[in-house]
Design a protein around this motif. Structure first.
Motif, PDB file in Angstrom:
ATOM      1  N   ASP A  46      40.564  62.053  41.497  1.00 50.28           N
ATOM      2  CA  ASP A  46      41.223  63.138  42.217  1.00 50.28           C
ATOM      3  C   ASP A  46      40.844  63.115  43.702  1.00 50.28           C
ATOM      4  OD1 ASP A  46      43.024  65.237  42.323  1.00 50.28           O
ATOM      5  OD2 ASP A  46      41.458  66.747  42.049  1.00 50.28           O
ATOM      6  N   GLU A  47      40.777  61.905  44.249  1.00 50.84           N
ATOM      7  CA  GLU A  47      40.436  61.692  45.656  1.00 50.84           C
ATOM      8  C   GLU A  47      41.593  61.007  46.360  1.00 50.84           C
ATOM      9  OE1 GLU A  47      37.771  62.640  47.284  1.00 50.84           O
ATOM     10  OE2 GLU A  47      36.465  63.227  45.641  1.00 50.84           O
ATOM     11  N   GLU A  48      41.795  61.376  47.630  1.00 49.50           N
ATOM     12  CA  GLU A  48      42.802  60.709  48.444  1.00 49.50           C
ATOM     13  C   GLU A  48      42.164  59.536  49.166  1.00 49.50           C
ATOM     14  OE1 GLU A  48      45.356  62.973  50.940  1.00 49.50           O
ATOM     15  OE2 GLU A  48      45.454  64.621  49.503  1.00 49.50           O
ATOM     16  N   PHE A  49      42.924  58.454  49.298  1.00 48.15           N
ATOM     17  CA  PHE A  49      42.443  57.251  49.969  1.00 48.15           C
ATOM     18  C   PHE A  49      43.623  56.614  50.686  1.00 48.15           C
ATOM     19  CE2 PHE A  49      40.671  52.854  50.062  1.00 48.15           C
ATOM     20  CZ  PHE A  49      39.426  53.150  50.594  1.00 48.15           C
ATOM     21  N   ARG A  50      43.336  55.808  51.659  1.00 42.58           N
ATOM     22  CA  ARG A  50      44.395  55.114  52.404  1.00 42.58           C
ATOM     23  C   ARG A  50      45.163  54.163  51.475  1.00 42.58           C
ATOM     24  NH1 ARG A  50      40.995  52.105  56.640  1.00 42.58           N
ATOM     25  NH2 ARG A  50      39.455  53.634  56.056  1.00 42.58           N
ATOM     26  N   ASN A  51      46.334  53.734  51.900  1.00 41.74           N
ATOM     27  CA  ASN A  51      47.059  52.702  51.166  1.00 41.74           C
ATOM     28  C   ASN A  51      46.188  51.453  51.115  1.00 41.74           C
ATOM     29  OD1 ASN A  51      49.603  53.788  50.383  1.00 41.74           O
ATOM     30  ND2 ASN A  51      50.240  53.755  52.516  1.00 41.74           N
ATOM     31  N   TYR A  52      45.980  50.933  49.910  1.00 40.77           N
ATOM     32  CA  TYR A  52      45.075  49.792  49.727  1.00 40.77           C
ATOM     33  C   TYR A  52      45.446  49.109  48.420  1.00 40.77           C
ATOM     34  CZ  TYR A  52      40.580  47.343  50.250  1.00 40.77           C
ATOM     35  OH  TYR A  52      39.597  46.398  50.455  1.00 40.77           O
ATOM     36  N   ARG A  53      45.856  47.858  48.531  1.00 40.25           N
ATOM     37  CA  ARG A  53      46.222  47.080  47.335  1.00 40.25           C
ATOM     38  C   ARG A  53      45.386  45.821  47.275  1.00 40.25           C
ATOM     39  NH1 ARG A  53      51.992  48.145  46.610  1.00 40.25           N
ATOM     40  NH2 ARG A  53      52.182  46.397  45.189  1.00 40.25           N
ATOM     41  N   ILE A  54      44.924  45.486  46.091  1.00 40.53           N
ATOM     42  CA  ILE A  54      44.197  44.245  45.846  1.00 40.53           C
ATOM     43  C   ILE A  54      45.100  43.346  45.022  1.00 40.53           C
ATOM     44  CG2 ILE A  54      42.152  43.164  44.835  1.00 40.53           C
ATOM     45  CD1 ILE A  54      40.756  45.939  45.065  1.00 40.53           C
ATOM     46  N   LEU A  55      45.436  42.184  45.599  1.00 38.24           N
ATOM     47  CA  LEU A  55      46.293  41.217  44.917  1.00 38.24           C
ATOM     48  C   LEU A  55      45.425  40.068  44.424  1.00 38.24           C
ATOM     49  CD1 LEU A  55      49.100  41.073  47.650  1.00 38.24           C
ATOM     50  CD2 LEU A  55      49.005  42.560  45.630  1.00 38.24           C
ATOM     51  N   GLY A  56      45.365  39.879  43.129  1.00 39.70           N
ATOM     52  CA  GLY A  56      44.607  38.778  42.537  1.00 39.70           C
ATOM     53  C   GLY A  56      45.471  37.531  42.499  1.00 39.70           C
ATOM     54  N   ALA A  57      45.254  36.628  43.449  1.00 39.60           N
ATOM     55  CA  ALA A  57      46.106  35.444  43.610  1.00 39.60           C
ATOM     56  C   ALA A  57      45.486  34.230  42.922  1.00 39.60           C
ATOM     57  CB  ALA A  57      46.304  35.157  45.096  1.00 39.60           C
ATOM     58  N   CYS A  58      46.343  33.459  42.264  1.00 40.42           N
ATOM     59  CA  CYS A  58      45.866  32.263  41.572  1.00 40.42           C
ATOM     60  C   CYS A  58      46.884  31.137  41.697  1.00 40.42           C
ATOM     61  CB  CYS A  58      45.624  32.566  40.101  1.00 40.42           C
ATOM     62  SG  CYS A  58      45.005  31.143  39.167  1.00 40.42           S
ATOM     63  N   ASN A  59      46.384  29.970  42.059  1.00 35.91           N
ATOM     64  CA  ASN A  59      47.184  28.750  42.032  1.00 35.91           C
ATOM     65  C   ASN A  59      46.722  28.017  40.770  1.00 35.91           C
ATOM     66  OD1 ASN A  59      47.500  25.786  42.396  1.00 35.91           O
ATOM     67  ND2 ASN A  59      48.513  26.420  44.284  1.00 35.91           N
ATOM     68  N   PRO A  60      47.548  27.949  39.731  1.00 40.70           N
ATOM     69  CA  PRO A  60      47.101  27.402  38.452  1.00 40.70           C
ATOM     70  C   PRO A  60      46.526  25.991  38.532  1.00 40.70           C
ATOM     71  CG  PRO A  60      49.216  28.476  38.189  1.00 40.70           C
ATOM     72  CD  PRO A  60      48.932  28.431  39.660  1.00 40.70           C
ATOM     73  N   GLN A  61      47.153  25.112  39.302  1.00 37.13           N
ATOM     74  CA  GLN A  61      46.667  23.736  39.398  1.00 37.13           C
ATOM     75  C   GLN A  61      45.278  23.687  40.025  1.00 37.13           C
ATOM     76  OE1 GLN A  61      48.066  20.897  38.111  1.00 37.13           O
ATOM     77  NE2 GLN A  61      46.155  19.949  38.687  1.00 37.13           N
ATOM     78  N   LEU A  62      45.083  24.429  41.099  1.00 35.18           N
ATOM     79  CA  LEU A  62      43.782  24.436  41.763  1.00 35.18           C
ATOM     80  C   LEU A  62      42.724  25.132  40.898  1.00 35.18           C
ATOM     81  CD1 LEU A  62      44.920  25.134  45.423  1.00 35.18           C
ATOM     82  CD2 LEU A  62      44.207  22.949  44.421  1.00 35.18           C
ATOM     83  N   ALA A  63      43.120  26.181  40.188  1.00 35.35           N
ATOM     84  CA  ALA A  63      42.188  26.847  39.277  1.00 35.35           C
ATOM     85  C   ALA A  63      41.755  25.890  38.163  1.00 35.35           C
ATOM     86  CB  ALA A  63      42.831  28.100  38.688  1.00 35.35           C
TER      87      ALA A  63
END
Length: 128
Positions: A46-63
């Motif tokens: 129940d807290e307000e926070f700035r716009n903030y997104r975490i994108l979990g990026a993966c390149n399958p070949q490199l992974a």
């Protein structure tokens, strides 16, 4: 020592998120998870926070290559890219520095992979 690479980007927050996802896809990354920190804090705390997104990026070949060289590397995956509103209202895109991240493994077999990812992230930020 910085552990991210970042860039201020012109545009609305949602537009920058979409452009970031598109730029990641252009470099062979899929977004495995998209965490809306603002919504999570509102719901759970129940807290307000700035716009903030975490994108979990993966390149399958490199992974795959990385896990072949270092099975515990999965604890450091996926590579996170964050999009957030700065205090002044500008939108910032920040990507983890894969060379710093992978450096903690002390496994030289991962050096070329982390360099490849770093170059791709640099191109993602340049595309924005």
């Amino acid at each position: 020592m910085s552990y991210t690479t970042q860039k201020q980007v012109t545009g609305s927050f949602d537009d920058v998120v979409e452009r970031t996802i598109d730029a990641l896809e252009d470099e062979g990354f899929g977004v495995l998870c998209d965490i809306d920190v603002r919504a999570t804090f509102a719901e759970k705390l129940d807290e307000e926070f700035r716009n903030y997104r975490i994108l979990g990026a993966c390149n399958p070949q490199l992974a795959y290559q990385g896990l072949e060289a270092e099975i515990e590397l999965g604890a450091l995956l996926p590579c996170n890219v964050v999009v957030y509103e700065a205090d002044d209202g500008d939108v910032v895109v920040s990507a983890v520095d894969p060379e710093q991240l992978v450096g903690i493994t002390d496994n030289p077999e991962l050096d070329s992979i982390s360099e490849d990812v770093a170059g791709r992230f640099e191109r993602v930020l340049d595309a924005l």
